[in-house]
Design a protein around this motif. Structure first.
Motif, PDB file in Angstrom:
ATOM      1  N   ARG A 225       8.027  -4.145  -0.523  1.00  0.00           N
ATOM      2  CA  ARG A 225       6.789  -3.346  -0.479  1.00  0.00           C
ATOM      3  C   ARG A 225       7.081  -1.926   0.004  1.00  0.00           C
ATOM      4  O   ARG A 225       6.562  -0.946  -0.533  1.00  0.00           O
ATOM      5  CB  ARG A 225       5.757  -3.998   0.430  1.00  0.00           C
ATOM      6  CG  ARG A 225       5.225  -5.328  -0.062  1.00  0.00           C
ATOM      7  CD  ARG A 225       3.976  -5.732   0.705  1.00  0.00           C
ATOM      8  NE  ARG A 225       4.225  -5.895   2.136  1.00  0.00           N
ATOM      9  CZ  ARG A 225       4.565  -7.044   2.718  1.00  0.00           C
ATOM     10  NH1 ARG A 225       4.698  -8.135   1.968  1.00  0.00           N
ATOM     11  NH2 ARG A 225       4.758  -7.118   4.019  1.00  0.00           N
ATOM     12  N   LEU A 264      -2.899   3.607  -3.555  1.00  0.00           N
ATOM     13  CA  LEU A 264      -3.927   2.589  -3.796  1.00  0.00           C
ATOM     14  C   LEU A 264      -3.314   1.322  -4.403  1.00  0.00           C
ATOM     15  O   LEU A 264      -3.684   0.203  -4.028  1.00  0.00           O
ATOM     16  CB  LEU A 264      -5.008   3.142  -4.722  1.00  0.00           C
ATOM     17  CG  LEU A 264      -5.980   4.148  -4.101  1.00  0.00           C
ATOM     18  CD1 LEU A 264      -6.890   4.738  -5.182  1.00  0.00           C
ATOM     19  CD2 LEU A 264      -6.828   3.490  -3.003  1.00  0.00           C
ATOM     20  N   THR A 265      -2.382   1.501  -5.332  1.00  0.00           N
ATOM     21  CA  THR A 265      -1.708   0.343  -5.933  1.00  0.00           C
ATOM     22  C   THR A 265      -0.869  -0.384  -4.894  1.00  0.00           C
ATOM     23  O   THR A 265      -0.836  -1.622  -4.857  1.00  0.00           O
ATOM     24  CB  THR A 265      -0.823   0.780  -7.117  1.00  0.00           C
ATOM     25  OG1 THR A 265      -1.628   1.459  -8.087  1.00  0.00           O
ATOM     26  CG2 THR A 265      -0.180  -0.435  -7.786  1.00  0.00           C
ATOM     27  N   TYR A 266      -0.181   0.378  -4.054  1.00  0.00           N
ATOM     28  CA  TYR A 266       0.601  -0.231  -2.962  1.00  0.00           C
ATOM     29  C   TYR A 266      -0.293  -1.088  -2.066  1.00  0.00           C
ATOM     30  O   TYR A 266       0.068  -2.222  -1.716  1.00  0.00           O
ATOM     31  CB  TYR A 266       1.282   0.862  -2.138  1.00  0.00           C
ATOM     32  CG  TYR A 266       1.723   0.381  -0.771  1.00  0.00           C
ATOM     33  CD1 TYR A 266       2.845  -0.429  -0.613  1.00  0.00           C
ATOM     34  CD2 TYR A 266       0.980   0.720   0.373  1.00  0.00           C
ATOM     35  CE1 TYR A 266       3.222  -0.890   0.635  1.00  0.00           C
ATOM     36  CE2 TYR A 266       1.361   0.268   1.624  1.00  0.00           C
ATOM     37  CZ  TYR A 266       2.479  -0.538   1.752  1.00  0.00           C
ATOM     38  OH  TYR A 266       2.848  -1.005   2.997  1.00  0.00           O
ATOM     39  N   ARG A 267      -1.437  -0.566  -1.688  1.00  0.00           N
ATOM     40  CA  ARG A 267      -2.354  -1.309  -0.820  1.00  0.00           C
ATOM     41  C   ARG A 267      -2.845  -2.584  -1.511  1.00  0.00           C
ATOM     42  O   ARG A 267      -3.040  -3.615  -0.871  1.00  0.00           O
ATOM     43  CB  ARG A 267      -3.531  -0.416  -0.433  1.00  0.00           C
ATOM     44  CG  ARG A 267      -3.138   0.743   0.482  1.00  0.00           C
ATOM     45  CD  ARG A 267      -4.317   1.602   0.847  1.00  0.00           C
ATOM     46  NE  ARG A 267      -5.286   0.862   1.660  1.00  0.00           N
ATOM     47  CZ  ARG A 267      -6.426   1.364   2.099  1.00  0.00           C
ATOM     48  NH1 ARG A 267      -6.766   2.623   1.803  1.00  0.00           N
ATOM     49  NH2 ARG A 267      -7.244   0.639   2.826  1.00  0.00           N
ATOM     50  N   ARG A 268      -3.018  -2.511  -2.824  1.00  0.00           N
ATOM     51  CA  ARG A 268      -3.442  -3.702  -3.571  1.00  0.00           C
ATOM     52  C   ARG A 268      -2.321  -4.737  -3.603  1.00  0.00           C
ATOM     53  O   ARG A 268      -2.582  -5.939  -3.497  1.00  0.00           O
ATOM     54  CB  ARG A 268      -3.841  -3.307  -4.989  1.00  0.00           C
ATOM     55  CG  ARG A 268      -4.524  -4.434  -5.751  1.00  0.00           C
ATOM     56  CD  ARG A 268      -5.073  -3.953  -7.079  1.00  0.00           C
ATOM     57  NE  ARG A 268      -5.819  -5.010  -7.739  1.00  0.00           N
ATOM     58  CZ  ARG A 268      -6.373  -4.889  -8.932  1.00  0.00           C
ATOM     59  NH1 ARG A 268      -6.287  -3.734  -9.589  1.00  0.00           N
ATOM     60  NH2 ARG A 268      -7.032  -5.896  -9.471  1.00  0.00           N
ATOM     61  N   ILE A 269      -1.072  -4.270  -3.722  1.00  0.00           N
ATOM     62  CA  ILE A 269       0.070  -5.188  -3.700  1.00  0.00           C
ATOM     63  C   ILE A 269       0.115  -5.930  -2.364  1.00  0.00           C
ATOM     64  O   ILE A 269       0.321  -7.142  -2.316  1.00  0.00           O
ATOM     65  CB  ILE A 269       1.389  -4.412  -3.925  1.00  0.00           C
ATOM     66  CG1 ILE A 269       1.473  -3.915  -5.361  1.00  0.00           C
ATOM     67  CG2 ILE A 269       2.601  -5.286  -3.598  1.00  0.00           C
ATOM     68  CD1 ILE A 269       2.617  -2.955  -5.618  1.00  0.00           C
ATOM     69  N   ARG A 271      -2.347  -6.485  -0.341  1.00  0.00           N
ATOM     70  CA  ARG A 271      -3.501  -7.370  -0.222  1.00  0.00           C
ATOM     71  C   ARG A 271      -3.329  -8.656  -1.038  1.00  0.00           C
ATOM     72  O   ARG A 271      -3.651  -9.751  -0.581  1.00  0.00           O
ATOM     73  CB  ARG A 271      -4.764  -6.628  -0.670  1.00  0.00           C
ATOM     74  CG  ARG A 271      -6.058  -7.401  -0.441  1.00  0.00           C
ATOM     75  CD  ARG A 271      -7.283  -6.537  -0.685  1.00  0.00           C
ATOM     76  NE  ARG A 271      -7.388  -6.082  -2.063  1.00  0.00           N
ATOM     77  CZ  ARG A 271      -7.179  -4.850  -2.468  1.00  0.00           C
ATOM     78  NH1 ARG A 271      -6.812  -3.911  -1.598  1.00  0.00           N
ATOM     79  NH2 ARG A 271      -7.315  -4.513  -3.739  1.00  0.00           N
ATOM     80  N   ILE A 272      -2.794  -8.522  -2.252  1.00  0.00           N
ATOM     81  CA  ILE A 272      -2.621  -9.693  -3.129  1.00  0.00           C
ATOM     82  C   ILE A 272      -1.426 -10.534  -2.682  1.00  0.00           C
ATOM     83  O   ILE A 272      -1.504 -11.760  -2.624  1.00  0.00           O
ATOM     84  CB  ILE A 272      -2.440  -9.250  -4.590  1.00  0.00           C
ATOM     85  CG1 ILE A 272      -3.722  -8.577  -5.097  1.00  0.00           C
ATOM     86  CG2 ILE A 272      -2.100 -10.458  -5.474  1.00  0.00           C
ATOM     87  CD1 ILE A 272      -3.570  -7.936  -6.460  1.00  0.00           C
ATOM     88  N   CYS A 281      -1.344  -5.113 -10.734  1.00  0.00           N
ATOM     89  CA  CYS A 281      -0.602  -4.030 -10.082  1.00  0.00           C
ATOM     90  C   CYS A 281       0.499  -3.500 -11.002  1.00  0.00           C
ATOM     91  O   CYS A 281       0.840  -2.315 -10.960  1.00  0.00           O
ATOM     92  CB  CYS A 281       0.007  -4.513  -8.769  1.00  0.00           C
ATOM     93  SG  CYS A 281      -1.225  -5.101  -7.581  1.00  0.00           S
ATOM     94  N   GLU A 284      -1.302  -1.193 -13.304  1.00  0.00           N
ATOM     95  CA  GLU A 284      -1.636   0.037 -12.589  1.00  0.00           C
ATOM     96  C   GLU A 284      -0.409   0.921 -12.403  1.00  0.00           C
ATOM     97  O   GLU A 284      -0.485   2.149 -12.519  1.00  0.00           O
ATOM     98  CB  GLU A 284      -2.244  -0.284 -11.224  1.00  0.00           C
ATOM     99  CG  GLU A 284      -3.654  -0.828 -11.274  1.00  0.00           C
ATOM    100  CD  GLU A 284      -4.239  -1.060  -9.897  1.00  0.00           C
ATOM    101  OE1 GLU A 284      -3.617  -0.627  -8.904  1.00  0.00           O
ATOM    102  OE2 GLU A 284      -5.314  -1.676  -9.809  1.00  0.00           O
TER     103      GLU A 284
END
Length: 303
Positions: A225, A264-269, A271-272, A281, A284
């Motif tokens: 990450r 934003l994509t990093y934060r989604r990674i 979270r998922i 992701c 994205e």
């Protein structure tokens, strides 16, 4: 089921095998290299060759399709694309959409087509373009068959989606290379490597079982990450070289457009974390790469 709606060896099957969404990763380095070459040619009163530019794009696109076919076939042969455990998009050979024998023919044809498309570039860049093309073809095979299994995939992305396409595209036009071009090529490679990082982050458990020791498998999920986040950030910071070289917008525009999307994509990674949901992701990240390429290219060309 998707498997039931795709007829074997149909046009749809081959389109899925070619993975058109990945072509942005092949186009962006050439786009950036050409933007830098066009700007510097205009500033120096030199000619810009549009035929050579088109050939660079064509070679990159065909090589990307070739790489996708090679990856599809050899991962199937190695058993990496286990249809029950696979989390990523389905693959043509594993799903039976394309016969392995047909894929071998397709690999041969696309390899030859890439060589034919790239051969005229010797008239623009010199006979050394033969060596460049040969190295691209060889490592296209080595990536899937060996190097991606020992954690060197990210290095190859930096070289063949950054240094080689950006620098060589620029060299073909102006027969030189600058520090700005070199920095831009490293930045481009880092941004595109984010696609591989999120792919390997999603597949870290199945890759470990299959003996595919990617960088994420070797270093762990947390480091994976962090690598994703830092790659995009470092790419943007390297844009400062363009600012000092007289292209401040090539530094500012990715900071304002690409970097917020990347975070934003990093934060989604984060979270998922696991599972097929990470495919969103992946999509994205591909979008972010295109945004980066457009932002840098526009920043270089806008005076």
């Amino acid at each position: 089921m998707e498997k039931e709606t795709v007829r074997q060896n149909s046009a749809k099957a081959w389109m899925l095998a070619a993975r058109p969404k990945t072509l942005s990763g092949a186009a962006v380095p050439v786009m950036i290299g050409l933007a830098l070459a066009y700007s510097d040619a205009a500033g120096s009163g030199l000619a810009f060759d549009w035929t050579a530019a088109a050939l660079c794009f064509l070679f990159a696109m065909i090589m990307q399709i070739d790489a996708n076919f090679i990856n599809d076939y050899f991962d199937f042969i190695k058993g990496t694309d286990d249809t029950e455990k696979r989390l990523g998009p389905r693959r043509a050979c594993a799903q039976g959409w394309v016969k392995p024998r047909s894929m071998r023919y397709a690999i041969a044809l696309t390899t030859i087509a890439a060589c034919v498309a790239g051969l005229p570039l010797i008239f623009y860049g010199g006979v050394e373009m033969i060596l460049v093309g040969a190295v691209c073809v060889v490592f296209c095979f080595l990536y899937t068959t060996y190097l991606s299994y020992v954690g060197l995939g990210d290095v190859l992305v930096l070289v063949f989606f950054g240094l080689v396409p950006v620098c060589i595209t620029y060299y073909i036009q102006l027969h030189t290379c600058t520090w700005e071009v070199l920095a831009a090529s490293v930045s481009c490679g880092l941004v595109i490597d984010c696609l591989l990082l999120v792919n390997n982050y999603r597949d870290r458990d199945t890759d470990r079982e299959a003996g595919k020791n990617t960088l994420v498998v070797r270093l762990g999920a947390h480091c994976g990450r962090m690598l994703y986040l830092s790659s995009g950030l470092t790419a943007c910071l390297l844009g400062a070289v363009s600012a000092f070289a007289g292209h401040p917008l090539a530094f500012a525009m990715p900071l304002l457009t690409y970097l917020p999307l990347h975070v934003l994509t990093y934060r989604r990674i984060v979270r998922i974390n696991k599972g097929k949901a990470l495919n969103a992701c992946l999509g994205e990240t591909a979008r972010n790469i295109l945004v980066y390429g457009i932002a840098v290219s526009a920043g270089v060309l806008i005076i």
